[in-house]
Each structure stands twice: as C-alpha cells, then as structure tokens.
Motif scaffolding. Sequence first.
Motif, PDB file in Angstrom:
ATOM      1  N   PRO A  71       0.809  -1.227   0.000  1.00 51.74           N
ATOM      2  CA  PRO A  71       0.000   0.000   0.000  1.00 51.74           C
ATOM      3  C   PRO A  71       0.841   1.275   0.000  1.00 51.74           C
ATOM      4  O   PRO A  71       0.514   2.237  -0.702  1.00 51.74           O
ATOM      5  N   VAL A  72       1.927   1.290   0.782  1.00 53.51           N
ATOM      6  CA  VAL A  72       2.765   2.486   0.854  1.00 53.51           C
ATOM      7  C   VAL A  72       3.498   2.697  -0.466  1.00 53.51           C
ATOM      8  O   VAL A  72       3.563   3.822  -0.987  1.00 53.51           O
ATOM      9  N   TYR A  73       4.058   1.639  -1.028  1.00 49.63           N
ATOM     10  CA  TYR A  73       4.753   1.735  -2.308  1.00 49.63           C
ATOM     11  C   TYR A  73       3.802   2.247  -3.393  1.00 49.63           C
ATOM     12  O   TYR A  73       4.168   3.116  -4.202  1.00 49.63           O
ATOM     13  N   SER A  74       2.573   1.706  -3.406  1.00 51.46           N
ATOM     14  CA  SER A  74       1.598   2.128  -4.418  1.00 51.46           C
ATOM     15  C   SER A  74       1.243   3.593  -4.254  1.00 51.46           C
ATOM     16  O   SER A  74       1.110   4.329  -5.242  1.00 51.46           O
ATOM     17  N   ARG A  75       1.097   4.041  -3.010  1.00 52.67           N
ATOM     18  CA  ARG A  75       0.762   5.444  -2.765  1.00 52.67           C
ATOM     19  C   ARG A  75       1.911   6.362  -3.192  1.00 52.67           C
ATOM     20  O   ARG A  75       1.689   7.407  -3.822  1.00 52.67           O
ATOM     21  N   VAL A  76       3.142   5.976  -2.850  1.00 52.32           N
ATOM     22  CA  VAL A  76       4.299   6.785  -3.246  1.00 52.32           C
ATOM     23  C   VAL A  76       4.395   6.870  -4.768  1.00 52.32           C
ATOM     24  O   VAL A  76       4.661   7.943  -5.336  1.00 52.32           O
ATOM     25  N   ARG A  77       4.155   5.763  -5.440  1.00 55.16           N
ATOM     26  CA  ARG A  77       4.225   5.750  -6.907  1.00 55.16           C
ATOM     27  C   ARG A  77       3.147   6.642  -7.517  1.00 55.16           C
ATOM     28  O   ARG A  77       3.403   7.372  -8.488  1.00 55.16           O
ATOM     29  N   GLU A  78       1.934   6.589  -6.962  1.00 57.21           N
ATOM     30  CA  GLU A  78       0.837   7.405  -7.482  1.00 57.21           C
ATOM     31  C   GLU A  78       1.092   8.891  -7.249  1.00 57.21           C
ATOM     32  O   GLU A  78       0.800   9.724  -8.107  1.00 57.21           O
ATOM     33  N   GLU A  79       1.633   9.235  -6.064  1.00 56.26           N
ATOM     34  CA  GLU A  79       1.755  10.644  -5.692  1.00 56.26           C
ATOM     35  C   GLU A  79       3.051  11.287  -6.168  1.00 56.26           C
ATOM     36  O   GLU A  79       3.079  12.489  -6.460  1.00 56.26           O
ATOM     37  N   GLY A  81       5.618   9.432  -8.320  1.00 55.83           N
ATOM     38  CA  GLY A  81       6.218   8.869  -9.514  1.00 55.83           C
ATOM     39  C   GLY A  81       7.061   7.632  -9.249  1.00 55.83           C
ATOM     40  O   GLY A  81       7.332   7.255  -8.116  1.00 55.83           O
ATOM     41  N   ALA A  82       7.490   7.004 -10.369  1.00 58.91           N
ATOM     42  CA  ALA A  82       8.203   5.725 -10.289  1.00 58.91           C
ATOM     43  C   ALA A  82       9.548   5.851  -9.586  1.00 58.91           C
ATOM     44  O   ALA A  82       9.915   4.991  -8.775  1.00 58.91           O
ATOM     45  N   GLU A  83      10.298   6.912  -9.858  1.00 62.62           N
ATOM     46  CA  GLU A  83      11.634   7.042  -9.272  1.00 62.62           C
ATOM     47  C   GLU A  83      11.562   7.148  -7.755  1.00 62.62           C
ATOM     48  O   GLU A  83      12.381   6.550  -7.034  1.00 62.62           O
ATOM     49  N   ALA A  84      10.576   7.877  -7.240  1.00 64.26           N
ATOM     50  CA  ALA A  84      10.421   8.000  -5.790  1.00 64.26           C
ATOM     51  C   ALA A  84      10.096   6.637  -5.162  1.00 64.26           C
ATOM     52  O   ALA A  84      10.597   6.297  -4.078  1.00 64.26           O
ATOM     53  N   SER A  85       9.272   5.848  -5.847  1.00 63.23           N
ATOM     54  CA  SER A  85       8.940   4.517  -5.314  1.00 63.23           C
ATOM     55  C   SER A  85      10.162   3.607  -5.352  1.00 63.23           C
ATOM     56  O   SER A  85      10.351   2.776  -4.464  1.00 63.23           O
ATOM     57  N   HIS A  86      11.026   3.766  -6.362  1.00 62.95           N
ATOM     58  CA  HIS A  86      12.244   2.961  -6.434  1.00 62.95           C
ATOM     59  C   HIS A  86      13.238   3.358  -5.342  1.00 62.95           C
ATOM     60  O   HIS A  86      13.931   2.493  -4.786  1.00 62.95           O
ATOM     61  N   VAL A  87      13.303   4.655  -5.023  1.00 63.96           N
ATOM     62  CA  VAL A  87      14.145   5.103  -3.904  1.00 63.96           C
ATOM     63  C   VAL A  87      13.647   4.468  -2.602  1.00 63.96           C
ATOM     64  O   VAL A  87      14.448   3.992  -1.784  1.00 63.96           O
ATOM     65  N   LEU A 213      12.460  -7.536 -11.962  1.00 68.08           N
ATOM     66  CA  LEU A 213      12.649  -6.201 -11.376  1.00 68.08           C
ATOM     67  C   LEU A 213      13.312  -5.259 -12.373  1.00 68.08           C
ATOM     68  O   LEU A 213      12.955  -4.082 -12.471  1.00 68.08           O
ATOM     69  N   HIS A 214      14.282  -5.762 -13.111  1.00 64.25           N
ATOM     70  CA  HIS A 214      14.928  -4.938 -14.132  1.00 64.25           C
ATOM     71  C   HIS A 214      13.931  -4.513 -15.206  1.00 64.25           C
ATOM     72  O   HIS A 214      14.018  -3.403 -15.751  1.00 64.25           O
ATOM     73  N   SER A 215      12.980  -5.401 -15.527  1.00 58.49           N
ATOM     74  CA  SER A 215      11.999  -5.085 -16.570  1.00 58.49           C
ATOM     75  C   SER A 215      11.072  -3.942 -16.179  1.00 58.49           C
ATOM     76  O   SER A 215      10.492  -3.282 -17.047  1.00 58.49           O
ATOM     77  N   VAL A 216      10.910  -3.702 -14.855  1.00 57.94           N
ATOM     78  CA  VAL A 216      10.078  -2.573 -14.407  1.00 57.94           C
ATOM     79  C   VAL A 216      10.934  -1.353 -14.080  1.00 57.94           C
ATOM     80  O   VAL A 216      10.438  -0.356 -13.554  1.00 57.94           O
ATOM     81  N   GLY A 217      12.237  -1.444 -14.388  1.00 63.11           N
ATOM     82  CA  GLY A 217      13.105  -0.282 -14.245  1.00 63.11           C
ATOM     83  C   GLY A 217      13.780  -0.123 -12.899  1.00 63.11           C
ATOM     84  O   GLY A 217      14.422   0.908 -12.647  1.00 63.11           O
ATOM     85  N   LEU A 218      13.685  -1.119 -12.021  1.00 60.97           N
ATOM     86  CA  LEU A 218      14.290  -0.994 -10.693  1.00 60.97           C
ATOM     87  C   LEU A 218      15.716  -1.524 -10.702  1.00 60.97           C
ATOM     88  O   LEU A 218      15.970  -2.644 -11.144  1.00 60.97           O
ATOM     89  N   ARG A 219      16.651  -0.738 -10.200  1.00 59.64           N
ATOM     90  CA  ARG A 219      18.030  -1.164  -9.993  1.00 59.64           C
ATOM     91  C   ARG A 219      18.364  -0.952  -8.521  1.00 59.64           C
ATOM     92  O   ARG A 219      17.991   0.056  -7.924  1.00 59.64           O
ATOM     93  N   PHE A 221      21.266  -0.429  -7.276  1.00 59.46           N
ATOM     94  CA  PHE A 221      22.281   0.614  -7.128  1.00 59.46           C
ATOM     95  C   PHE A 221      21.662   1.946  -7.544  1.00 59.46           C
ATOM     96  O   PHE A 221      21.250   2.126  -8.682  1.00 59.46           O
ATOM     97  N   GLY A 222      21.603   2.872  -6.620  1.00 56.04           N
ATOM     98  CA  GLY A 222      20.995   4.165  -6.881  1.00 56.04           C
ATOM     99  C   GLY A 222      20.747   4.892  -5.579  1.00 56.04           C
ATOM    100  O   GLY A 222      21.217   4.475  -4.508  1.00 56.04           O
ATOM    101  N   HIS A 223      20.000   5.966  -5.653  1.00 57.06           N
ATOM    102  CA  HIS A 223      19.762   6.785  -4.459  1.00 57.06           C
ATOM    103  C   HIS A 223      18.910   6.031  -3.441  1.00 57.06           C
ATOM    104  O   HIS A 223      17.966   5.345  -3.794  1.00 57.06           O
ATOM    105  N   TRP A 224      19.269   6.180  -2.183  1.00 55.59           N
ATOM    106  CA  TRP A 224      18.493   5.611  -1.085  1.00 55.59           C
ATOM    107  C   TRP A 224      18.730   6.455   0.160  1.00 55.59           C
ATOM    108  O   TRP A 224      19.659   7.265   0.218  1.00 55.59           O
ATOM    109  N   SER A 225      17.874   6.264   1.160  1.00 47.87           N
ATOM    110  CA  SER A 225      17.994   7.030   2.395  1.00 47.87           C
ATOM    111  C   SER A 225      17.448   6.219   3.562  1.00 47.87           C
ATOM    112  O   SER A 225      16.352   5.652   3.479  1.00 47.87           O
TER     113      SER A 225
END
Length: 507
Positions: A71-79, A81-87, A213-219, A221-225
């Motif tokens: 639910p949280v991932y879906s909300r972040v993606r909706e509000e 975008g995809a990059e924020a959900s990947h972070v 996961l790669h097919s949906v654009g998730l890597r 290695f990248g930004h995280w916090s």
Amino acid sequence: MSSLARGIAKNAAVVGGATLLSRILGFVRDLIIAFALGAGPVADAFFVAFRLPNLMRRLFGEGSLTMAFVPVYSRVREEHGAEASHVMARSMHIWLVLVLGVLTLVAMYFARPLTLAIAPGFAGEPRQLQLTVELVRICFPYTIFICGVALCMGILNSEGHFLMPALAPCVLNIVLISAALGAVWLKLSVPHMLAYGVLVAGVLQWAVQQPALHSVGLRWFGHWSLKNDGVRRTGRLMLPTVFGAAVYQINILLGTLLASLLPAGSISYLYYADRLVQFPLGVFGIAVSTAALPSLSRLAARKDMDGFKEALNASMRLTLFISIPAAAGLIGLAGPVVELLFQRGAFSSAAVDATSIALVGYAIGLPAFAMVRPLVSAFYALEDTKTPVIAATLSVVVYVIAGAGMMQYIGHLGLALATSLSSWLNAAFLVWRLRGRLGRWASYHRIVPVFLGLSIVIGCGAWGTVPLGKWAVVLIPVWAAVYAVGALLCRIPEATMLLDAVRRRVR
C-alpha cells in the motif's frame, strides 16, 4: 464483468497456477526427504533447524512485510512517480539487510541456547543437540534472502507482475529435492546437504526475481535514504502485522495444547485434516488476496472508493465462487479423500474415520478462511493494519472458549468446528468494520444463494458416491464440470469468464 474484476481474476489465475505447482512439488519434496532422512533424531534435528528461519519468514517476510509495503509503495508511486517509489524500495532493502543481518549474526552466535529454547528435549542428547546447532548456523541466513524475496514480491505485484514471485517456492522445493537425492547418491551427510540446500534456495529465490525487477526499471544501485518517509510508514504498519502473525502462531500452539488433552491420535487427525483444507485454500485463497492487494492499494491511493468497492466485491465473489463448492466437495467426499491419500501402513481405517470427521469440521469453515484474506487485504490497502489484528485476537479468544467447551462432548471434532466458528466470526467482524470505513459496500452476497444451491447439488451427488470408496475421488472432475455448467446456465459472470479463458487457451 468489469475490467477490474477481470484483471484480478487473471492475476489470481497466474498466482493460483504457480501455487498449485508449488504445492505438488512440496508434496514430492516431503516424500523425497522422508526417503532420504527417515524419521528419527537426525530428521528431528533438521526440521527444528529449518523451523527457525521459517518462523522468521512468517513473522517478518511474506505476510507482514508484503502486506505493509505494497500500500505504501503504491501510494508513493501514485503521488510522486516511479523514481520515488524505487528510492523507497532501495531504502527498504538496505534496512532489511541491516536489521536481519544483525539478527542472523546474533542467532548464529547463540544457536545453542536458541535450539534449547525451542527443543528443550534435545538437552539430554548431546550429539543430536550439536547436530541441530550446526544446522541452525547453516540455515538461519536463509532469513535474509527469503525476506528479500518478500520485498521483491511486493514491488513486482505493485507493478503488475505476479508470475515470478509466485514461482519462488518452487525453487525451494526443487533445490531441496536435489539436495536430498544428491546426498544419498554421493553418500554425503543428508541433514547437512539439506541445510546448505535451504541456504542456496534462498539465494536462488532472490536471484530469479531480478530480471523481472529490471523489466520494471528498478536497480538496486541508486539513491536511497535510511530516513525515507515511505520506509518509516511501512515500519509503522508492519508492527501490527508482525503481532498478527504472532497471534496466528499462538493459535496453532493453543490448538496443539488443547488437542493434547484428548485421546491419543487427536493431534494427528487434526493435522492431516488441516493439510487437506490448506491445499485448496493455499491455491485460490492466497491467489485472490495476492492479486487483489495491489489493485486495492492503487485505488485507495487514488481515492477512487467506488473502484475500491467494485474490486473488493469482485474479489469476494471470485473467492466464494470457488470456495463454497470446494467446501461442499470436501464434506461429501471426506472419507474417500482421506482413504486414498493416507490409508496405508500404520494409518488404519479408524484413523481414516477420525480424520474424515475433522475434515468435515474444517471444511465448514473453508469459505470463511478464504473470505478473510481479501478482506484483510482491503484493510491493508487502506493502511489500516490494526483492525485485522483485533479481529485475529478476538477469533483466537472465541476459538479457545468454543474449542475447550465442545471438545468435552465431541472430542477433536469440537476443535475443528471451533476453528470454523472463529473464522466465520472473524470474517463477519471484518465485513462489519469495513462498512464503517466504506459505507454500504457489499453486493457480493446477492449471488451467494446461487453458489450455495449449486454446491449443495454437487455435494449431495458426491456424497452419494461414497460407497465406491476411494474410487469416488476419480469423479471429482465430473462434479466440477456439473458445477461449471450449472453456473453458466445461471449466467454467473465468473463462470463465463472461466469459459472465455479456456477458449482463448484452446485457440
């Protein structure tokens, strides 16, 4: 049938098919392990060692983590975008490795006292205790990888990918089958090979998710916090879900405790009957709830409550369309099914009768067991994880009171019926609480009398074939076809959708 309902049904079919394959492989795995390991102190050592990471998986992995994360991932993606959900996903992965890594190191260091805590009887068997400690240290890191698989499952399901996460258990079964047979052929230590097999299976289950996961654009290695807001929200939601998983384990423990007060064999009768009920429940109950959660979460994030109600009703209809006739079939053919699967060796005809009675008691609650899963998914999609825990706690209280009372008069059947009763009350409580959140939302119940009428017909027909003994089981496809034809004649949308799916496959 709406596109929402078709989407959930399609995804549920994917998950259900993969789960069915996994259950079949799991049965083969059990047979092979029994052949290679036997039953004795060495087998007990492996099963105790394997139980620890499995417990961690149930508490922190596929149940609580996935349910809180989606639910949280879906909300972040909706509000955002995809990059924020990947972070958020990468941040969650870092936290998962840190927390479970520390927990694993502690468990490996204190493997001996941990083993004695769950198997105190091993204290008088130094060789068995030492073997178990060794196996615990090999198996326990599996926790990190299998909880990582649960995270991958949450991401992929949210992105509309269901096949690879659903196939992950098949990898475990195949690796353990290979490890057991390899140990026998190469004359190696079977328990040690199985323990290493568990660890290898965890790595492979995680690895096979990566191409998807790669097919949906998730890597990774990248930004995280470590201070990611989505991770904090997921953590807050996970606390009640972990408690809810613990309540379930407590329920199993209390059931075993009550059954131990009954005549010898009662625990076994209930265990075998429960395994039979869990087979259809694991295939379609888990499939529908797994498919429904991402859709419900997206709709809740968009604040599309009309779509949310429609998706939830579609999930409930699909669940009851399958679970009610399944319950009728199990009730009608309880004796022949148990006889076919278990009556051999020390499993006598008296044990068949006792297990069949328990199966009938559990089957009465099968629709309720299945209903609870999409209902719980609805609460998780609304980011309400407390209500399902309250419902689970109340159901445990009802189970203990009803079970302790009925077992005085009808033995182990009373405990099976208490399980069904508590599950029906659980489902009713969740439906009632959802009305407080959504207003009038339930419309699925209008079609239930048709499902029930058709199921009574096939249940009575199946019961009439009981004199055939275990050969009556061969007629199960016939009764399934009768139910399907009846549903088509009654113009039930779920039956039409099923027929369309078969036609597309044939073409």
